[in-house]
Design an enzyme around this catalytic site. Sequence first.
Site, PDB file in Angstrom:
ATOM      1  NE  ARG A  35      47.381  46.749  35.393  1.00  0.00           N
ATOM      2  CZ  ARG A  35      47.761  46.332  36.602  1.00  0.00           C
ATOM      3  NH1 ARG A  35      47.502  47.071  37.657  1.00  0.00           N
ATOM      4  NH2 ARG A  35      48.385  45.192  36.735  1.00  0.00           N
ATOM      5  NE  ARG A  43      39.865  47.217  37.362  1.00  0.00           N
ATOM      6  CZ  ARG A  43      40.253  46.441  38.382  1.00  0.00           C
ATOM      7  NH1 ARG A  43      39.359  45.882  39.180  1.00  0.00           N
ATOM      8  NH2 ARG A  43      41.530  46.253  38.616  1.00  0.00           N
ATOM      9  NE  ARG A  82      35.364  43.766  32.007  1.00  0.00           N
ATOM     10  CZ  ARG A  82      34.552  42.718  32.079  1.00  0.00           C
ATOM     11  NH1 ARG A  82      33.396  42.723  31.428  1.00  0.00           N
ATOM     12  NH2 ARG A  82      34.883  41.651  32.779  1.00  0.00           N
ATOM     13  CG  ASP A  96      45.191  40.117  30.442  1.00  0.00           C
ATOM     14  OD1 ASP A  96      45.035  40.991  31.311  1.00  0.00           O
ATOM     15  OD2 ASP A  96      45.692  38.999  30.677  1.00  0.00           O
ATOM     16  CE1 TYR A 101      48.630  36.031  36.819  1.00  0.00           C
ATOM     17  CE2 TYR A 101      50.609  36.589  35.582  1.00  0.00           C
ATOM     18  CZ  TYR A 101      49.617  36.928  36.494  1.00  0.00           C
ATOM     19  OH  TYR A 101      49.632  38.176  37.080  1.00  0.00           O
TER      20      TYR A 101
END
Length: 344
Positions: free
Chosen positions: A28, A32, A41, A78, A153
């Site tokens: 990652r 962020r 973003r 992703d 998921y």
Amino acid sequence: MTATPVLKPLLETVLGQRQERLPIWIMRQAGRYLPEYRELRAKAGSFLDLCYNPELAAEVTLQPLRRFDLDAAILFSDILVIPDALGQYVRFEAGEGPMLEPLTTESIPRLDPKGALEKLSPIIETVRRVRAGLSADKTLIGFCGSPWTVATYMIGGRGSSDQAAARVFALTQPEAFAKLIDTLVETSINYLAAQLRAGADVVQLFESWALNLDEVAFGNWVIEPNRRIVEGLRKLVPGAPVIGFPRGAAGNLPAYAKATGVNVLGLDYATPLGFAAELPAGLGVQGNLDPLRLLAGGEQMDDRVRQIVAAFRGRPHIFNLGHGIVPETPIGHVERLIAVARGA
């Protein structure tokens, strides 16, 4: 005269050659904690819009390499683009994470692997753009989510601490679950092959939810699908370099490494350093600093980084975290991590 090819230290490590200068990347690393990512973003629309925008996704992929002396870029995308490409409804809610329309035995046959690669073509274009903008000595890492993790998921509709919905579904609806795994294996092979052909040097399989499974379930739902992906990928791209990251695999790690044939085994931060002695001789490892040690920083981080580097001196080693960097991580701590790891 023929130009001498530029070596890529991280790729060389994946291929089994331990490097004098320790290669580093951070899971990652495009995200962020970087202000430039947050700014982009905010302009991009939805998270999936960003993933499917080659210009913006390539920029995000390259951002951390402009700040830090890292040895690899990892494709910004992703693991849930595959369910989206198969036709399952996927959205990302702020503060909630990914939300999917849960699959049923009736909806699994309606998934469309034939059209998936076309849907994913903007991401393949991102790979091409990143390769064109990346220094010749930097490795480009592609990836996908492994079938069991993605299935949790798709069946549960969201992340879960125990994957109970998927575990029960797999036990009570084995034929439907096997069909889902087959679809994910097929789609993952084609997707990863496309990434390698577009310029990725190596791919990583993210088995993020390998925990909470007994050894029989782990063998059936984690090891075997990952083995099939590696085997199928190498039929399409001979010698394809693969990093496998089965987070939470614990005592199942040696079996996973032996059966899947991955080049490098990613270790999560809960894996004791001495456990590497149980792994096949010469197998490369990746990891495995606790992301919260990086967040906290200071002497405790420095000490642990040095312990990790020392523990893996006897085999090919890529320094990384044992899971993804958290958004609150100070940039100065990342700079310090790289300096300590390289000087350890």
